[in-house]
Design an enzyme around this catalytic site. Structure first.
Site, PDB file in Angstrom:
ATOM      1  N   PRO A  55     -37.766 -43.795  49.266  1.00 28.54           N
ATOM      2  CA  PRO A  55     -39.123 -44.198  49.659  1.00 28.54           C
ATOM      3  C   PRO A  55     -39.065 -45.251  50.762  1.00 28.54           C
ATOM      4  CG  PRO A  55     -38.494 -45.201  47.557  1.00 28.54           C
ATOM      5  CD  PRO A  55     -37.397 -44.238  47.919  1.00 28.54           C
TER       6      PRO A  55
ATOM      7  N   TYR B 227     -40.884 -57.114  44.198  1.00 29.00           N
ATOM      8  CA  TYR B 227     -42.284 -56.884  43.822  1.00 29.00           C
ATOM      9  C   TYR B 227     -42.490 -57.242  42.341  1.00 29.00           C
ATOM     10  CZ  TYR B 227     -42.586 -54.951  48.452  1.00 29.00           C
ATOM     11  OH  TYR B 227     -42.543 -54.831  49.819  1.00 29.00           O
TER      12      TYR B 227
ATOM     13  N   ARG C 154     -37.206 -47.166  39.840  1.00 29.79           N
ATOM     14  CA  ARG C 154     -36.358 -47.747  40.883  1.00 29.79           C
ATOM     15  C   ARG C 154     -36.070 -49.170  40.451  1.00 29.79           C
ATOM     16  NH1 ARG C 154     -35.871 -47.779  47.434  1.00 29.79           N
ATOM     17  NH2 ARG C 154     -33.735 -47.021  47.286  1.00 29.79           N
TER      18      ARG C 154
ATOM     19  N   GLY D 136     -32.534 -43.668  53.545  1.00 31.20           N
ATOM     20  CA  GLY D 136     -33.811 -44.248  53.939  1.00 31.20           C
ATOM     21  C   GLY D 136     -34.060 -44.196  55.432  1.00 31.20           C
ATOM     22  N   ARG D 137     -33.550 -45.210  56.156  1.00 29.64           N
ATOM     23  CA  ARG D 137     -33.901 -45.364  57.567  1.00 29.64           C
ATOM     24  C   ARG D 137     -33.578 -44.182  58.470  1.00 29.64           C
ATOM     25  NH1 ARG D 137     -32.171 -51.559  57.008  1.00 29.64           N
ATOM     26  NH2 ARG D 137     -30.928 -50.501  55.441  1.00 29.64           N
TER      27      ARG D 137
HETATM   28  C1  LIG Z   1     -39.327 -50.033  56.701  1.00 30.93           C
HETATM   29  C2  LIG Z   1     -38.833 -49.846  55.298  1.00 30.93           C
HETATM   30  C3  LIG Z   1     -39.739 -49.604  54.289  1.00 30.93           C
HETATM   31  C4  LIG Z   1     -39.295 -49.440  52.959  1.00 30.93           C
HETATM   32  N1  LIG Z   1     -40.198 -49.137  51.984  1.00 30.93           N
HETATM   33  C5  LIG Z   1     -39.767 -48.947  50.718  1.00 30.93           C
HETATM   34  C6  LIG Z   1     -40.669 -48.545  49.691  1.00 30.93           C
HETATM   35  O1  LIG Z   1     -41.850 -48.265  49.919  1.00 30.93           O
HETATM   36  N2  LIG Z   1     -40.177 -48.463  48.428  1.00 30.93           N
HETATM   37  C7  LIG Z   1     -38.857 -48.697  48.139  1.00 30.93           C
HETATM   38  O2  LIG Z   1     -38.464 -48.620  46.978  1.00 30.93           O
HETATM   39  N3  LIG Z   1     -37.980 -48.997  49.103  1.00 30.93           N
HETATM   40  C8  LIG Z   1     -38.390 -49.116  50.375  1.00 30.93           C
HETATM   41  N4  LIG Z   1     -37.485 -49.380  51.359  1.00 30.93           N
HETATM   42  C9  LIG Z   1     -36.039 -49.395  51.037  1.00 30.93           C
HETATM   43  C10 LIG Z   1     -35.416 -48.003  51.247  1.00 30.93           C
HETATM   44  O3  LIG Z   1     -35.865 -47.081  50.275  1.00 30.93           O
HETATM   45  C11 LIG Z   1     -33.877 -48.044  51.175  1.00 30.93           C
HETATM   46  O4  LIG Z   1     -33.489 -48.487  49.907  1.00 30.93           O
HETATM   47  C12 LIG Z   1     -33.267 -48.948  52.233  1.00 30.93           C
HETATM   48  O5  LIG Z   1     -33.803 -48.667  53.515  1.00 30.93           O
HETATM   49  C13 LIG Z   1     -31.741 -48.817  52.257  1.00 30.93           C
HETATM   50  O6  LIG Z   1     -31.361 -47.488  52.562  1.00 30.93           O
HETATM   51  P1  LIG Z   1     -30.910 -47.048  54.053  1.00 30.93           P
HETATM   52  O7  LIG Z   1     -29.769 -47.949  54.453  1.00 30.93           O
HETATM   53  O8  LIG Z   1     -30.501 -45.605  53.929  1.00 30.93           O
HETATM   54  O9  LIG Z   1     -32.074 -47.241  54.960  1.00 30.93           O
HETATM   55  C14 LIG Z   1     -37.905 -49.541  52.666  1.00 30.93           C
HETATM   56  C15 LIG Z   1     -37.005 -49.786  53.714  1.00 30.93           C
HETATM   57  C16 LIG Z   1     -37.446 -49.934  55.014  1.00 30.93           C
HETATM   58  C17 LIG Z   1     -36.425 -50.164  56.118  1.00 30.93           C
END
Ligand SMILES: Cc1cc2nc3c(=O)[nH]c(=O)nc-3n(C[C@H](O)[C@H](O)[C@H](O)COP(=O)(O)O)c2cc1C
Length: 335
Positions: free
Chosen positions: A23, A175, A223, A317-318
């Site tokens: 997410p 949160y 989560r 994620g990103r």
């Molecule tokens: C801009 C942004 C928004 C995010 N929004 C959420 C979210 O709504 N809920 C959540 O559990 N994690 C959120 N995350 C965390 C991501 O789900 C993920 O755990 C994090 O980006 C690390 O993974 P990655 O290195 O593949 O990006 C967000 C991360 C980013 C960068």
């Protein structure tokens, strides 16, 4: 045969591979809490990303539970119709999609929201949140805590009406539920503070309330914030040993998926797959599928994590936020 492309069943859902679109809040909701054209385009693309499961970004369970003014919401019935347009592409593509439900607690990011007339920034205890040092929240009363499971359950009920295939409870990244888990933000002396299973009590109550309204063929995930510090750092606040106890209890309550990330320290780390050491410990402790997310950037890394028993699924994620087709090359690299 590669483990990454093996299927996995979660209640009635069949995930065709082990990649989860994590997410990520896209900033594409309008002020009513439903998708703009940009949001529909983003999630339309994600439905064609080839992942095994998509978890759609956090949706507020109540007006006070918003992180931002323009955030997706599931706090009232009249958003359901509009959200159906967002879930439609997932159904058409046959890709299971869960939605994440959240209450910000003290972590309200928009000043506009915090300063709005009648708005209350609520938290387990009246202590500063490390990410928002200038905002002193008001402690939730016992009555307000008693109302929380109902708020999450109502949001979950609406999620199913919207067409989602399951619900994920957000209990990490600082949160509200994550604030309860951490002894740094929860200094309550009633039954919701103190030892770890008391700090997690509200999470258990929220889980049970959500589970009771979601159809029995659909999964409910949590989560879970695993610790307030990264692996290798000096432990401070919530520790991984405490989280293993929470995970065991959630497993006993029937959680279908544990999606792991950071707690007050957020989701970031250094290097590759930074939460892997924590993920391995949780996976060893519970008979529930575990997702490891954070810095996983290649099919080979993902395959290694699955093979080494770190997790059952990998979250991305990103890369998917920047380009919903970013994982197209993973199949070529690892047939
Ligand atoms: C801009 C942004 C928004 C995010 N929004 C959420 C979210 O709504 N809920 C959540 O559990 N994690 C959120 N995350 C965390 C991501 O789900 C993920 O755990 C994090 O980006 C690390 O993974 P990655 O290195 O593949 O990006 C967000 C991360 C980013 C960068």
């Amino acid at each position: 045969m590669s483990l990454l492309w093996q299927s996995l069943e979660l209640r009635s859902l069949r995930l065709t591979n082990r990649i989860v679109a994590a997410p990520t809040a896209t900033g594409t909701a309008d002020r009513e809490g439903v998708a703009t054209e940009k949001g529909l385009a983003h999630y339309g693309g994600l439905a064609r990303s080839g992942v095994g499961l998509a978890v759609v970004e956090h949706h507020a369970v109540s007006p006070e539970g918003r992180v931002r003014v323009s955030q997706y919401r599931l706090d009232r019935d009249d958003v359901v119709e509009a959200h159906r347009a967002l879930t439609a592409p997932f159904r058409e593509a046959g890709l299971p999609a869960m939605v994440q439900i959240n209450h910000a607690g003290a972590a309200v990011r928009d000043e506009e929201l915090r300063l709005a007339e009648g708005f209350r920034t609520l938290a387990p205890s009246p202590v500063f949140h490390p990410a928002l040092p200038g905002v002193l929240p008001r402690a939730l009363t016992k009555g307000e805590i008693g109302a929380l499971p109902g708020l999450y359950a109502e949001a979950a009920r609406r999620a199913v009406l919207c067409g989602y295939d399951g619900v994920e409870i957000h209990a990490c990244h600082g949160y509200l539920l994550s604030q309860f888990l951490s002894p740094l933000t929860n200094v309550r002396t009633d039954g919701y503070g103190g030892a770890i299973l008391s700090r997690a009590r509200i999470l258990f109550e929220v889980f049970e309330a959500v589970r009771s309204v979601v159809d029995s063929d659909l999964p409910v995930a949590v989560r879970l914030g695993v610790a307030d510090t990264l692996p290798g750092e000096e432990p401070r606040g919530l520790t991984i040993d405490e989280t293993v106890r929470v995970a065991r209890e959630l497993a006993a309550l029937g959680v279908d998926l544990l999606d792991l990330s950071g707690n007050l320290n957020g989701y970031d780390g250094r290097g590759e797959a930074w939460f892997a050491p924590y993920s391995r410990l949780v996976k060893e402790a519970v008979p529930v599928p575990v997702v490891c997310t954070g810095g996983i950037r290649s099919a080979l890394t993902a395959e290694r994590l699955l093979r080494e028993g770190v997790c059952d699924l990998v979250g991305v994620g990103r890369p998917l936020m920047a380009d919903s087709q970013a994982l197209g090359s993973w199949r070529e690299r690892l047939p």
